[in-house]
Design a protein around this motif. Sequence first.
Motif, short mmCIF file in Angstrom:
data_model
loop_
_atom_site.label_atom_id
_atom_site.label_comp_id
_atom_site.label_asym_id
_atom_site.label_seq_id
_atom_site.Cartn_x
_atom_site.Cartn_y
_atom_site.Cartn_z
N SER A 206 -7.45 -18.94 40.28
CA SER A 206 -8.53 -19.26 41.21
C SER A 206 -8.34 -20.68 41.73
O SER A 206 -8.01 -21.60 40.96
N SER A 229 -12.75 -15.05 41.41
CA SER A 229 -12.28 -14.83 42.78
C SER A 229 -12.71 -13.44 43.25
O SER A 229 -12.98 -12.56 42.44
N ASN A 230 -12.71 -13.26 44.58
CA ASN A 230 -13.18 -12.01 45.16
C ASN A 230 -12.16 -11.40 46.11
O ASN A 230 -11.05 -11.90 46.25
N HIS A 232 -10.49 -10.49 49.51
CA HIS A 232 -10.34 -10.96 50.87
C HIS A 232 -10.57 -9.84 51.89
O HIS A 232 -11.02 -10.09 53.01
N CYS A 235 -14.44 -10.06 52.28
CA CYS A 235 -14.87 -11.37 52.76
C CYS A 235 -13.62 -12.21 53.03
O CYS A 235 -12.99 -12.71 52.10
N HIS A 237 -12.35 -15.02 53.31
CA HIS A 237 -12.44 -16.45 53.00
C HIS A 237 -11.12 -16.90 52.38
O HIS A 237 -10.47 -16.14 51.66
N ARG A 239 -10.64 -18.65 49.93
CA ARG A 239 -10.70 -18.65 48.46
C ARG A 239 -10.50 -17.26 47.85
O ARG A 239 -10.33 -17.14 46.64
N ASN A 240 -10.53 -16.23 48.67
CA ASN A 240 -10.45 -14.87 48.14
C ASN A 240 -9.03 -14.34 48.11
O ASN A 240 -8.13 -14.86 48.77
N PHE A 264 -18.31 -16.36 49.08
CA PHE A 264 -17.14 -15.55 48.81
C PHE A 264 -17.48 -14.06 48.67
O PHE A 264 -16.59 -13.24 48.48
N HIS A 283 -17.41 -5.44 46.33
CA HIS A 283 -16.23 -6.16 45.87
C HIS A 283 -15.67 -5.53 44.60
O HIS A 283 -14.44 -5.37 44.46
#
Length: 352
Positions: A206, A229-230, A232, A235, A237, A239-240, A264, A283
């Motif tokens: 992450s 983390s999620n 992408h 979402c 983002h 960060r994903n 996220f 998710h």
Amino acid sequence: MGSKTLKIFDGHNDVLSKLYRSGGVPAADTFKTGRQGAIDLEKSKTGGFAGGFFAVYIPSPIDLDFKFKEMTKPSYDLPLPQQIEVDDALPVALAQMAILFELERQGVLLVCRSASDIRSAMQDNKIAAIFHIEGAESIDPDLHALDVFYEAGLRSLGPVWSRPTIYGHGVPFRFPSDPDIGDGLTDLGIKLIKKCNALGIMVDLSHLNAKGFWDVARHSEKPLVATHSNAHAICPHARNLTDAQLDAIRESDGMVGLNFAVAFLRDDGRMLADVPITQMLRHIDHLIEKLGEDRVGLGSDYDGAIVPKDLTTAADLPKLTQAMKEHGYGEPLIEKLCHANWLRVLEKTWGS
């Protein structure tokens, strides 16, 4: 499951940095007596919070109000904070470690060094805490501090937060964006990953950008794990995790902990708390589809993020497990998501 409160082991919280900023070691008492944050002893008992990764995090001198306001906009691109030198980071890390061990002395948690430690703590209804470092600013290039931290109980480390270190480059808070931003691990970063493998310290993906992620995938011999983390695909983002990254995590038999941070989770990437739990389940569904039922867990980011309004604190966690049940997840799957998958991957990573 009936009315039983299911035990939840969680991939990430920022309790230590919050206590550090609210008074340091003396503030540890508020964990037992009650604090305004997301996690304390009473909230944990109410919600079935059985433990998780307690992060040591060196805060950047940034305006959080400005950051969160920018992240409410339809699109944003926040610059990475400046690198923090080891001489500045180490005293802060030690202060947060002292808070963690003060909580252990007070008997409210157990710092766990093995999966069997976690199981024992959960059996004894004591919070099971993993000493985790989020961003390796406090570790010198010779890695002497890593050896000392390991002996003190460090069992999980993220080479970066969302800023550069001498080990690699973080991914910025950018929406919409993919994570392919900037350089990956440095030569020192590769050395750090290999030393973590040798010691038995889990490497957390992450906050790494795409190049850093793939560098870890090439050089690590352990399961690939992103603690908070999620997806992408839901979402977009920075960060994903993309589907290609999720495929690599599955191939390594690693796992992902679902981040509760609303920016996220939401399709529109905005830092707004009106996020239904059903969006979190979208998710989880995607992560299960890509990773399989044995490689998905929770990574709340409690005390470090704006989270859905229905899950403000650890006391609210039964709402999530109830939503899982109503969504059609069976009891075996829910138990995997809540704690069993974390125990599986930690045992595989640590060897015990």
